[in-house]
Design a protein around this motif. Structure first.
Motif, PDB file in Angstrom:
ATOM      1  N   ASP A   6      31.519  30.286  25.622  1.00 48.12           N
ATOM      2  CA  ASP A   6      32.086  31.377  25.256  1.00 48.12           C
ATOM      3  C   ASP A   6      31.055  31.856  23.976  1.00 48.12           C
ATOM      4  O   ASP A   6      31.421  31.523  22.786  1.00 48.12           O
ATOM      5  N   TYR A   7      30.083  32.783  24.292  1.00 42.82           N
ATOM      6  CA  TYR A   7      28.853  33.222  23.388  1.00 42.82           C
ATOM      7  C   TYR A   7      29.644  33.810  22.119  1.00 42.82           C
ATOM      8  O   TYR A   7      29.025  33.337  21.188  1.00 42.82           O
ATOM      9  N   PRO A   8      30.531  34.872  22.183  1.00 42.39           N
ATOM     10  CA  PRO A   8      30.947  35.331  20.773  1.00 42.39           C
ATOM     11  C   PRO A   8      31.598  34.361  20.242  1.00 42.39           C
ATOM     12  O   PRO A   8      31.237  34.629  18.689  1.00 42.39           O
ATOM     13  N   MET A   9      32.532  33.582  20.356  1.00 45.66           N
ATOM     14  CA  MET A   9      33.099  32.461  19.795  1.00 45.66           C
ATOM     15  C   MET A   9      32.214  31.656  19.167  1.00 45.66           C
ATOM     16  O   MET A   9      32.193  31.290  17.740  1.00 45.66           O
ATOM     17  N   ILE A  10      30.969  30.942  19.728  1.00 47.48           N
ATOM     18  CA  ILE A  10      30.230  30.283  19.122  1.00 47.48           C
ATOM     19  C   ILE A  10      29.401  30.717  18.229  1.00 47.48           C
ATOM     20  O   ILE A  10      29.276  30.270  16.986  1.00 47.48           O
ATOM     21  N   GLN A  11      28.935  31.847  18.198  1.00 50.15           N
ATOM     22  CA  GLN A  11      28.405  32.966  16.994  1.00 50.15           C
ATOM     23  C   GLN A  11      29.254  33.107  16.010  1.00 50.15           C
ATOM     24  O   GLN A  11      28.905  32.768  14.921  1.00 50.15           O
ATOM     25  N   THR A  13      30.158  45.372  10.269  1.00 52.31           N
ATOM     26  CA  THR A  13      31.392  45.769  10.088  1.00 52.31           C
ATOM     27  C   THR A  13      32.711  44.700  10.155  1.00 52.31           C
ATOM     28  O   THR A  13      33.765  45.296  10.055  1.00 52.31           O
ATOM     29  N   GLY A  14      32.354  43.682  10.322  1.00 49.58           N
ATOM     30  CA  GLY A  14      33.341  42.719  10.512  1.00 49.58           C
ATOM     31  C   GLY A  14      33.884  42.296  11.793  1.00 49.58           C
ATOM     32  O   GLY A  14      34.797  41.597  12.038  1.00 49.58           O
ATOM     33  N   ASP A  15      33.244  43.081  12.825  1.00 47.77           N
ATOM     34  CA  ASP A  15      33.630  42.695  14.368  1.00 47.77           C
ATOM     35  C   ASP A  15      32.783  41.799  14.694  1.00 47.77           C
ATOM     36  O   ASP A  15      31.680  42.126  15.079  1.00 47.77           O
ATOM     37  N   LEU A  16      33.309  40.414  15.302  1.00 47.29           N
ATOM     38  CA  LEU A  16      32.454  39.584  15.703  1.00 47.29           C
ATOM     39  C   LEU A  16      32.577  39.427  17.325  1.00 47.29           C
ATOM     40  O   LEU A  16      31.942  38.592  18.145  1.00 47.29           O
ATOM     41  N   GLY A  17      33.116  40.662  17.925  1.00 47.84           N
ATOM     42  CA  GLY A  17      33.327  40.576  19.282  1.00 47.84           C
ATOM     43  C   GLY A  17      34.684  39.801  19.757  1.00 47.84           C
ATOM     44  O   GLY A  17      35.357  39.640  19.141  1.00 47.84           O
ATOM     45  N   GLU A  18      34.797  39.852  20.982  1.00 46.38           N
ATOM     46  CA  GLU A  18      35.939  39.227  21.680  1.00 46.38           C
ATOM     47  C   GLU A  18      35.653  37.977  22.325  1.00 46.38           C
ATOM     48  O   GLU A  18      34.566  37.720  23.043  1.00 46.38           O
ATOM     49  N   SER A  51      43.407  15.727  18.175  1.00 50.36           N
ATOM     50  CA  SER A  51      43.905  16.936  18.542  1.00 50.36           C
ATOM     51  C   SER A  51      44.411  17.990  17.381  1.00 50.36           C
ATOM     52  O   SER A  51      45.632  18.382  17.549  1.00 50.36           O
ATOM     53  N   TRP A  52      43.512  18.036  16.483  1.00 56.23           N
ATOM     54  CA  TRP A  52      43.745  19.019  15.218  1.00 56.23           C
ATOM     55  C   TRP A  52      43.271  20.221  15.571  1.00 56.23           C
ATOM     56  O   TRP A  52      42.247  20.583  16.073  1.00 56.23           O
ATOM     57  N   ASP A  53      44.223  21.396  15.865  1.00 53.96           N
ATOM     58  CA  ASP A  53      43.903  22.542  16.269  1.00 53.96           C
ATOM     59  C   ASP A  53      42.994  23.405  15.391  1.00 53.96           C
ATOM     60  O   ASP A  53      43.515  24.588  15.002  1.00 53.96           O
ATOM     61  N   GLY A  54      41.914  23.089  14.877  1.00 58.88           N
ATOM     62  CA  GLY A  54      41.428  23.625  13.754  1.00 58.88           C
ATOM     63  C   GLY A  54      39.868  24.231  14.300  1.00 58.88           C
ATOM     64  O   GLY A  54      39.867  24.514  15.616  1.00 58.88           O
ATOM     65  N   ILE A  55      39.201  24.660  13.519  1.00 53.33           N
ATOM     66  CA  ILE A  55      37.858  25.488  13.963  1.00 53.33           C
ATOM     67  C   ILE A  55      36.815  24.511  14.483  1.00 53.33           C
ATOM     68  O   ILE A  55      36.258  24.985  15.600  1.00 53.33           O
ATOM     69  N   LEU A 115      39.735  32.810  14.650  1.00 50.09           N
ATOM     70  CA  LEU A 115      39.139  32.044  13.429  1.00 50.09           C
ATOM     71  C   LEU A 115      40.244  32.033  12.367  1.00 50.09           C
ATOM     72  O   LEU A 115      40.426  30.744  11.747  1.00 50.09           O
ATOM     73  N   LEU A 116      40.975  33.182  11.995  1.00 52.92           N
ATOM     74  CA  LEU A 116      42.128  33.184  11.001  1.00 52.92           C
ATOM     75  C   LEU A 116      43.075  32.295  11.631  1.00 52.92           C
ATOM     76  O   LEU A 116      43.776  31.695  10.784  1.00 52.92           O
ATOM     77  N   ASP A 117      43.321  32.200  12.912  1.00 58.26           N
ATOM     78  CA  ASP A 117      44.245  31.363  13.398  1.00 58.26           C
ATOM     79  C   ASP A 117      44.291  29.847  13.217  1.00 58.26           C
ATOM     80  O   ASP A 117      44.974  29.031  12.706  1.00 58.26           O
ATOM     81  N   ARG A 118      42.600  29.423  13.350  1.00 59.67           N
ATOM     82  CA  ARG A 118      42.447  27.946  13.228  1.00 59.67           C
ATOM     83  C   ARG A 118      42.055  27.618  11.771  1.00 59.67           C
ATOM     84  O   ARG A 118      42.122  26.475  11.621  1.00 59.67           O
TER      85      ARG A 118
END
Length: 319
Positions: free
Chosen positions: A284-289, A60-65, A268-272, A77-80
């Motif tokens: 951070d499991y959800p972020m890694i996934q 459903t597009g929800d990758l968690g918090e 120090s490039w604030d990307g993905i 992810l959209l911010d980076r």
């Protein structure tokens, strides 16, 4: 493919040593506090149940918090994303602008000193570690010559109104030419460091493809008809040699968009790529996934676009 990636990354991240709850609370936390946080984060469920819940939400597009920030992974992810996209486009522009002309020149002047020099440069570019090259560039152009700034995307005190999230396009859209120049100067070093390996790959592939095409009958016919050499090379030979080159460029674009971890960390490039490394450190499991699934999705999409471009470049290809 995305399903396979989701299975592998979900269970592999849980094999990383360290308890996310313990890392968040610190070594002074009591076992009761750690257990309470694990319960809140859903880490006490068995891994299979956790995966089923993750897969259901991901569809459903929800990758968690994020465990660390508490913000939705998709928002992070959209911010980076704009920072990584800007760096990748700049690196790919450098790779294509240098790689294709040099590859064509090496093929036209086969076995000359230019061809040999190109081969050495391409081999060196592929072999150099990115982190080493990045540090060398910083020492030469920032420390010694004081020509280019380091690190970050903008100098202290320079501000740009955020529209797309990319510094250079935003500066152009808002007419901020001081910010545009500052953003370009910050972009040069990381783009060159990141684009060196793709540049070498594009150069070698262009040379190989051009050499194969230059031996075809229609090229000899064009020469026999008196067509000017530059027209033979760029109109007849290069276009027909572009299919493998486009494939390589597309693959490199997909790889770079997956996150340039070393380059983004050094500059120090604030990307993905930078957030991926931070997420691994913090378990951070959800972020890694989310980062891995994002990279895999982008790679699949780029491959689809490359396949479509085949029909544009070669009229014989039809779908």
């Amino acid at each position: 493919m995305l399903f396979g990636v989701s299975v592998i990354v979900f269970f592999m991240v849980r094999a990383i040593p360290g308890d996310p709850a313990q890392i968040l609370l610190g070594q002074q936390a009591t076992p009761e506090q750690v257990e309470r946080l694990r319960e809140q984060l859903g880490l006490n469920e068995d891994p299979l149940t956790q995966y089923v819940i993750f897969l259901r939400d991901a569809l459903t597009g929800d990758l968690g918090e994020s465990i660390v920030t508490g913000r939705p992974v998709t928002v992070e992810l959209l911010d980076r994303f704009p920072a990584t996209l800007e760096l990748t486009l700049a690196a790919l522009l450098f790779a294509v602008a240098v790689g294709i002309p040099v590859g064509v020149l090496a093929a036209v002047r086969q076995y000359s000193w230019i061809d040999r020099l190109t081969s050495v440069v391409a081999l060196t570019g592929v072999s150099m570690p990115i982190f080493w090259l990045a540090l060398v560039l910083v020492v030469i152009f920032t420390v010694r010559l004081d020509l280019l700034p380091f690190p970050g995307r903008l100098s202290s005190g320079v501000e740009i109104v955020r529209i797309t999230g990319m510094v250079v396009p935003d500066a152009i859209l808002t007419g901020n030419f001081a910010g545009l120049w500052d953003g370009i100067k910050h972009l040069v070093l990381p783009a060159v460091a990141l684009g060196t390996i793709p540049m070498a790959v594009v150069t070698r592939m262009t040379r190989s493809a051009m050499l194969e095409v230059m031996g075809e009958d229609y090229i000899r016919t064009a020469h026999a008809k008196g067509v000017t050499p530059w027209r033979v090379v760029f109109k007849h030979a290069l276009r027909n040699a572009m299919l493998p080159v486009v494939t390589v460029i597309g693959l490199q674009f997909g790889l770079l968009m997956g996150g340039a971890v070393l380059t983004e960390t050094i500059f120090s490039w604030d990307g993905i790529g930078q957030i991926a490394l931070e997420s691994i450190y913090r378990r951070d499991y959800p972020m890694i996934q989310g980062v891995v699934l994002y990279g895999a999705s982008f790679f699949v999409m780029v491959n689809l676009v490359v396949d479509i471009l085949y029909a544009v470049l070669d009229p014989r290809v039809r779908y």
